[in-house]
Design a protein around this motif. Structure first.
Motif, PDB file in Angstrom:
ATOM      1  N   CYS A  70       5.840 -13.837   8.194  1.00 25.55           N
ATOM      2  CA  CYS A  70       5.116 -12.695   7.654  1.00 25.55           C
ATOM      3  C   CYS A  70       5.749 -11.457   8.266  1.00 25.55           C
ATOM      4  O   CYS A  70       5.838 -11.329   9.495  1.00 25.55           O
ATOM      5  CB  CYS A  70       3.631 -12.760   8.000  1.00 25.55           C
ATOM      6  N   ASP A  71       6.228 -10.584   7.413  1.00 29.58           N
ATOM      7  CA  ASP A  71       6.823  -9.313   7.851  1.00 29.58           C
ATOM      8  C   ASP A  71       5.906  -8.190   7.414  1.00 29.58           C
ATOM      9  O   ASP A  71       5.498  -8.121   6.253  1.00 29.58           O
ATOM     10  CB  ASP A  71       8.195  -9.106   7.202  1.00 29.58           C
ATOM     11  N   ILE A  72       5.599  -7.308   8.345  1.00 27.77           N
ATOM     12  CA  ILE A  72       4.791  -6.131   8.044  1.00 27.77           C
ATOM     13  C   ILE A  72       5.687  -4.916   8.238  1.00 27.77           C
ATOM     14  O   ILE A  72       6.267  -4.719   9.317  1.00 27.77           O
ATOM     15  CB  ILE A  72       3.557  -6.046   8.944  1.00 27.77           C
ATOM     16  N   TYR A  73       5.812  -4.120   7.190  1.00 26.75           N
ATOM     17  CA  TYR A  73       6.706  -2.959   7.174  1.00 26.75           C
ATOM     18  C   TYR A  73       5.882  -1.677   7.151  1.00 26.75           C
ATOM     19  O   TYR A  73       4.958  -1.550   6.339  1.00 26.75           O
ATOM     20  CB  TYR A  73       7.594  -2.993   5.926  1.00 26.75           C
ATOM     21  N   GLU A  74       6.244  -0.731   8.021  1.00 26.85           N
ATOM     22  CA  GLU A  74       5.570   0.557   8.051  1.00 26.85           C
ATOM     23  C   GLU A  74       6.585   1.646   7.705  1.00 26.85           C
ATOM     24  O   GLU A  74       7.702   1.656   8.240  1.00 26.85           O
ATOM     25  CB  GLU A  74       4.971   0.810   9.435  1.00 26.85           C
ATOM     26  N   PHE A  75       6.177   2.539   6.819  1.00 23.55           N
ATOM     27  CA  PHE A  75       7.049   3.605   6.325  1.00 23.55           C
ATOM     28  C   PHE A  75       6.422   4.967   6.606  1.00 23.55           C
ATOM     29  O   PHE A  75       5.196   5.105   6.593  1.00 23.55           O
ATOM     30  CB  PHE A  75       7.255   3.473   4.811  1.00 23.55           C
ATOM     31  N   GLY A  97       0.854  -1.180   0.000  1.00 25.10           N
ATOM     32  CA  GLY A  97       0.000   0.000   0.000  1.00 25.10           C
ATOM     33  C   GLY A  97       0.887   1.225   0.000  1.00 25.10           C
ATOM     34  O   GLY A  97       2.103   1.124  -0.171  1.00 25.10           O
ATOM     35  N   PRO A  98       0.309   2.405   0.214  1.00 24.85           N
ATOM     36  CA  PRO A  98       1.110   3.629   0.142  1.00 24.85           C
ATOM     37  C   PRO A  98       2.171   3.766   1.248  1.00 24.85           C
ATOM     38  O   PRO A  98       3.211   4.372   1.028  1.00 24.85           O
ATOM     39  CB  PRO A  98       0.095   4.756   0.232  1.00 24.85           C
ATOM     40  N   GLU A  99       1.915   3.196   2.436  1.00 22.57           N
ATOM     41  CA  GLU A  99       2.889   3.321   3.533  1.00 22.57           C
ATOM     42  C   GLU A  99       3.127   2.016   4.277  1.00 22.57           C
ATOM     43  O   GLU A  99       3.850   1.999   5.276  1.00 22.57           O
ATOM     44  CB  GLU A  99       2.443   4.404   4.521  1.00 22.57           C
ATOM     45  N   VAL A 100       2.525   0.930   3.810  1.00 25.78           N
ATOM     46  CA  VAL A 100       2.654  -0.374   4.470  1.00 25.78           C
ATOM     47  C   VAL A 100       2.875  -1.442   3.412  1.00 25.78           C
ATOM     48  O   VAL A 100       2.225  -1.437   2.368  1.00 25.78           O
ATOM     49  CB  VAL A 100       1.397  -0.706   5.308  1.00 25.78           C
ATOM     50  N   VAL A 101       3.797  -2.361   3.716  1.00 21.56           N
ATOM     51  CA  VAL A 101       4.073  -3.503   2.840  1.00 21.56           C
ATOM     52  C   VAL A 101       4.088  -4.749   3.718  1.00 21.56           C
ATOM     53  O   VAL A 101       4.645  -4.738   4.821  1.00 21.56           O
ATOM     54  CB  VAL A 101       5.429  -3.360   2.108  1.00 21.56           C
ATOM     55  N   ALA A 102       3.489  -5.826   3.225  1.00 22.90           N
ATOM     56  CA  ALA A 102       3.534  -7.113   3.916  1.00 22.90           C
ATOM     57  C   ALA A 102       4.175  -8.139   2.991  1.00 22.90           C
ATOM     58  O   ALA A 102       3.883  -8.164   1.789  1.00 22.90           O
ATOM     59  CB  ALA A 102       2.139  -7.566   4.310  1.00 22.90           C
ATOM     60  N   VAL A 103       5.047  -8.966   3.560  1.00 22.35           N
ATOM     61  CA  VAL A 103       5.691 -10.039   2.790  1.00 22.35           C
ATOM     62  C   VAL A 103       5.440 -11.352   3.527  1.00 22.35           C
ATOM     63  O   VAL A 103       5.796 -11.500   4.691  1.00 22.35           O
ATOM     64  CB  VAL A 103       7.207  -9.802   2.615  1.00 22.35           C
ATOM     65  N   ASP A 104       4.797 -12.276   2.824  1.00 16.52           N
ATOM     66  CA  ASP A 104       4.492 -13.602   3.336  1.00 16.52           C
ATOM     67  C   ASP A 104       5.459 -14.568   2.659  1.00 16.52           C
ATOM     68  O   ASP A 104       5.501 -14.633   1.419  1.00 16.52           O
ATOM     69  CB  ASP A 104       3.044 -13.947   2.999  1.00 16.52           C
ATOM     70  N   ALA A 105       6.234 -15.294   3.445  1.00 12.66           N
ATOM     71  CA  ALA A 105       7.258 -16.150   2.847  1.00 12.66           C
ATOM     72  C   ALA A 105       7.354 -17.492   3.562  1.00 12.66           C
ATOM     73  O   ALA A 105       7.037 -17.603   4.752  1.00 12.66           O
ATOM     74  CB  ALA A 105       8.615 -15.457   2.898  1.00 12.66           C
ATOM     75  N   ILE A 106       7.781 -18.475   2.806  1.00 11.05           N
ATOM     76  CA  ILE A 106       8.198 -19.757   3.373  1.00 11.05           C
ATOM     77  C   ILE A 106       9.590 -20.020   2.820  1.00 11.05           C
ATOM     78  O   ILE A 106       9.809 -19.948   1.606  1.00 11.05           O
ATOM     79  CB  ILE A 106       7.253 -20.906   3.003  1.00 11.05           C
ATOM     80  N   ALA A 107      10.517 -20.299   3.725  1.00 12.06           N
ATOM     81  CA  ALA A 107      11.896 -20.535   3.314  1.00 12.06           C
ATOM     82  C   ALA A 107      12.372 -21.885   3.839  1.00 12.06           C
ATOM     83  O   ALA A 107      11.976 -22.323   4.915  1.00 12.06           O
ATOM     84  CB  ALA A 107      12.804 -19.436   3.829  1.00 12.06           C
TER      85      ALA A 107
END
Length: 120
Positions: A94-99, A69-79
């Motif tokens: 799951c990482d949630i990033y706020e900018f 989104g404009p100020e938030v990004v979420a990354v869902d991963a399996i490694a």
């Protein structure tokens, strides 16, 4: 200039050094159930420690999905992580990033080790 999505994806892919310049001085990294890191120095130190640990492993991302989104990004991963003794570990995260104005101000990370049979 990297987009916030590119910053988030680099961090989730363990390419931490590429994004240090985007850290807000008062960044917070909440590792849910484990720790809360505050300030650029603590977060960079944790990233560098992770890089040292990861140097002894091979990482393969089996899932890597991003929602931005404009100020938030979420990354869902399996490694899948394979250590030097060929032991495999699967981790879902799951990482949630706020900018704020392009600066990374907060990361919230949820992780759980999963059985390989759960990985599809």
């Amino acid at each position: 200039m990297a987009t916030i999505q590119q910053v988030a994806e680099a961090f989730s892919a363990h390419r931490f050094r590429e994004v240090y310049d985007f850290f807000h001085p008062d960044i917070q990294w909440i590792l849910v159930g484990a720790a809360k890191l505050e300030g650029r120095d603590q977060v960079v130190a944790a990233c560098e420690g992770s890089l040292q640990e990861l140097a002894r492993t091979t990482t393969q991302f089996l899932r890597f999905k991003t929602a931005a989104g404009p100020e938030v990004v979420a990354v869902d991963a399996i490694a899948r992580y394979v250590d030097t003794k060929w032991k495999s570990t699967f981790v879902s995260s799951c990482d949630i990033y706020e900018f704020t104005q392009g600066a990374l101000t907060k990361i919230t990370t949820y992780t759980v080790e999963v059985d390989s049979s759960a990985v599809k």
